[in-house]
Scaffold this motif. Structure first.
Motif, mmCIF file in Angstrom:
data_model
loop_
_atom_site.group_PDB
_atom_site.id
_atom_site.type_symbol
_atom_site.label_atom_id
_atom_site.label_comp_id
_atom_site.label_asym_id
_atom_site.label_seq_id
_atom_site.Cartn_x
_atom_site.Cartn_y
_atom_site.Cartn_z
ATOM 1 N N LEU A 37 0.871 -1.135 -0.149
ATOM 2 C CA LEU A 37 0.160 0.028 -0.091
ATOM 3 C C LEU A 37 0.843 1.185 -0.011
ATOM 4 O O LEU A 37 0.472 2.333 -0.611
ATOM 5 C CB LEU A 37 -0.916 0.109 1.208
ATOM 6 N N GLU A 38 1.924 1.313 0.726
ATOM 7 C CA GLU A 38 2.866 2.306 0.917
ATOM 8 C C GLU A 38 3.496 2.482 -0.475
ATOM 9 O O GLU A 38 3.649 3.589 -1.048
ATOM 10 C CB GLU A 38 3.966 2.261 1.927
ATOM 11 N N LEU A 39 4.117 1.586 -1.051
ATOM 12 C CA LEU A 39 4.820 1.493 -2.477
ATOM 13 C C LEU A 39 3.866 1.946 -3.562
ATOM 14 O O LEU A 39 4.235 2.741 -4.517
ATOM 15 C CB LEU A 39 5.360 -0.044 -2.818
ATOM 16 N N THR A 40 2.568 1.595 -3.656
ATOM 17 C CA THR A 40 1.787 1.843 -4.757
ATOM 18 C C THR A 40 0.823 3.298 -4.552
ATOM 19 O O THR A 40 0.204 3.691 -5.203
ATOM 20 C CB THR A 40 0.698 0.711 -5.003
ATOM 21 N N GLY A 41 1.078 3.910 -3.287
ATOM 22 C CA GLY A 41 0.399 5.010 -3.018
ATOM 23 C C GLY A 41 -0.778 5.128 -2.472
ATOM 24 O O GLY A 41 -1.687 6.156 -2.399
ATOM 25 N N VAL A 42 -1.290 3.805 -2.302
ATOM 26 C CA VAL A 42 -2.540 3.852 -1.628
ATOM 27 C C VAL A 42 -2.741 4.388 -0.162
ATOM 28 O O VAL A 42 -3.775 5.344 0.159
ATOM 29 C CB VAL A 42 -3.026 2.349 -1.488
ATOM 30 N N LYS A 43 -1.797 4.715 0.590
ATOM 31 C CA LYS A 43 -1.714 5.142 1.865
ATOM 32 C C LYS A 43 -1.841 6.571 1.498
ATOM 33 O O LYS A 43 -2.100 7.589 2.612
ATOM 34 C CB LYS A 43 -0.448 5.044 2.650
ATOM 35 N N ALA A 44 -1.471 7.264 0.424
ATOM 36 C CA ALA A 44 -1.664 8.684 0.078
ATOM 37 C C ALA A 44 -3.008 9.225 -0.341
ATOM 38 O O ALA A 44 -3.407 10.340 -0.368
ATOM 39 C CB ALA A 44 -0.666 9.118 -1.072
ATOM 40 N N ILE A 45 -3.928 8.101 -0.352
ATOM 41 C CA ILE A 45 -5.250 8.357 -0.850
ATOM 42 C C ILE A 45 -6.171 9.319 0.253
ATOM 43 O O ILE A 45 -6.663 10.321 -0.410
ATOM 44 C CB ILE A 45 -6.218 7.076 -0.940
ATOM 45 N N ASN A 85 -6.100 11.515 7.789
ATOM 46 C CA ASN A 85 -5.048 10.668 8.160
ATOM 47 C C ASN A 85 -4.864 10.230 9.525
ATOM 48 O O ASN A 85 -4.174 9.107 9.848
ATOM 49 C CB ASN A 85 -3.812 11.547 7.683
ATOM 50 N N ALA A 86 -5.579 10.737 10.322
ATOM 51 C CA ALA A 86 -5.571 10.679 11.586
ATOM 52 C C ALA A 86 -6.247 9.115 11.995
ATOM 53 O O ALA A 86 -5.895 8.400 12.680
ATOM 54 C CB ALA A 86 -6.065 11.567 12.738
ATOM 55 N N LYS A 87 -7.230 8.913 10.988
ATOM 56 C CA LYS A 87 -8.171 7.601 11.066
ATOM 57 C C LYS A 87 -7.531 6.407 10.122
ATOM 58 O O LYS A 87 -8.047 5.461 10.471
ATOM 59 C CB LYS A 87 -9.445 8.138 10.987
ATOM 60 N N ALA A 88 -6.759 6.826 9.153
ATOM 61 C CA ALA A 88 -6.367 5.876 8.230
ATOM 62 C C ALA A 88 -5.792 4.754 8.668
ATOM 63 O O ALA A 88 -5.917 3.730 8.252
ATOM 64 C CB ALA A 88 -5.422 6.649 7.091
ATOM 65 N N GLY A 92 -9.857 -0.477 12.071
ATOM 66 C CA GLY A 92 -10.924 -0.212 11.128
ATOM 67 C C GLY A 92 -10.801 1.060 10.203
ATOM 68 O O GLY A 92 -11.757 1.105 9.540
ATOM 69 N N GLY A 93 -9.670 1.554 10.109
ATOM 70 C CA GLY A 93 -9.295 2.709 9.044
ATOM 71 C C GLY A 93 -9.244 2.234 7.736
ATOM 72 O O GLY A 93 -9.299 1.002 7.340
ATOM 73 N N LEU A 94 -8.880 3.015 7.111
ATOM 74 C CA LEU A 94 -8.643 2.771 5.680
ATOM 75 C C LEU A 94 -7.394 1.775 5.219
ATOM 76 O O LEU A 94 -7.893 0.747 4.669
ATOM 77 C CB LEU A 94 -8.030 4.201 4.892
ATOM 78 N N THR A 99 -6.657 -3.625 3.472
ATOM 79 C CA THR A 99 -5.771 -4.614 3.555
ATOM 80 C C THR A 99 -6.688 -5.912 3.336
ATOM 81 O O THR A 99 -6.231 -6.880 2.793
ATOM 82 C CB THR A 99 -5.007 -4.842 5.251
ATOM 83 N N ILE A 100 -7.924 -5.892 3.797
ATOM 84 C CA ILE A 100 -8.784 -7.185 3.775
ATOM 85 C C ILE A 100 -9.014 -7.045 2.117
ATOM 86 O O ILE A 100 -9.146 -8.155 1.539
ATOM 87 C CB ILE A 100 -10.133 -6.731 4.489
ATOM 88 N N VAL A 101 -9.209 -6.020 1.453
ATOM 89 C CA VAL A 101 -9.547 -6.015 -0.160
ATOM 90 C C VAL A 101 -8.360 -6.851 -0.803
ATOM 91 O O VAL A 101 -8.515 -7.663 -1.387
ATOM 92 C CB VAL A 101 -9.618 -4.711 -0.573
ATOM 93 N N TYR A 102 -7.020 -6.422 -0.148
ATOM 94 C CA TYR A 102 -5.971 -7.025 -0.973
ATOM 95 C C TYR A 102 -5.861 -8.495 -0.451
ATOM 96 O O TYR A 102 -5.343 -9.369 -1.186
ATOM 97 C CB TYR A 102 -4.497 -6.234 -0.705
ATOM 98 N N HIS A 103 -6.093 -8.986 0.929
ATOM 99 C CA HIS A 103 -6.008 -10.163 1.229
ATOM 100 C C HIS A 103 -7.130 -11.080 0.564
ATOM 101 O O HIS A 103 -6.517 -12.122 0.110
ATOM 102 C CB HIS A 103 -6.542 -10.204 2.890
#
Length: 191
Positions: A37-45, A85-88, A92-94, A99-103
């Motif tokens: 997620l970090e490599l692909t920029g998902v965490k930047a959503i 970002n405080a909740k990501a 239960g956050g983003l 992670t469940i989607v990718y899993h």
């Protein structure tokens, strides 16, 4: 990178909708997914959501108050991003949700392979050039679609006539413009 991240999330959502779990969500797999997620920029959503949302406010706010300062948009965007970002990363956050989607979409081996790929020179090149490639691909597709506008218009008219329907005529006082197919408006009728 924004487009790639969105594409990856959308692809993962589609794949995950099958409900098939490839394997168990171990701590190792969870950590690998977080790296992906970090490599692909998902965490930047969250930042992207904040930027896009506040940018969409600009015309309406400017119409209501033409003197509203640019700093106000920056402050609003930063507050919006901070809230997301405080909740990501919270439970239960983003990050947990994606992670469940990718899993559900990828096995532990596939996630590890994806991480290796995105850490490789080619993977880094892909991430670095994906936004430009996507933009150029979209521009190319729009030019191609525009070149087909006469055929598209004829097929739309034929399909509507078959259903006993007709697009309304544009107002006579305004010059009729034919938007590109898919531009969010039906094509204008030619006189």
């Amino acid at each position: 990178m924004k487009t790639l991240a969105t594409l990856l999330v959308a692809s993962a959502l589609v794949l995950a909708s099958s409900g098939v779990r490839a394997d168990e969500l171990t701590a190792t797999k969870r950590a690998q997914i977080k790296t992906l997620l970090e490599l692909t920029g998902v965490k930047a959503i969250p930042e992207q959501i904040a930027n896009n949302t506040v940018q969409s406010w600009v015309p309406g706010v400017r119409q209501l108050d033409p003197k509203f300062p640019d700093k106000g948009f920056t402050v609003a965007r930063d507050a919006f991003a901070a809230a997301l970002n405080a909740k990501a990363d919270a439970a239960g956050g983003l990050v947990d949700q994606v992670t469940i989607v990718y899993h559900n979409a990828f096995s532990a081996t596939e996630v590890a392979d994806l991480v290796k790929f995105y850490q490789s020179p080619l993977g880094k090149k892909m991430l670095g050039s994906q936004a430009k490639v996507n933009a150029e691909t979209f521009q190319t597709a729009m030019k191609w679609a525009d070149s087909l506008s006469a055929d598209v218009e004829q097929r739309i008219d034929t399909a509507l006539k078959k259903e006993g329907l007709k697009l309304p005529e544009p107002p006579k006082s305004a010059p009729a413009a034919t938007p590109a197919p898919g531009a969010g408006q039906p094509p204008a009728k030619k006189q």
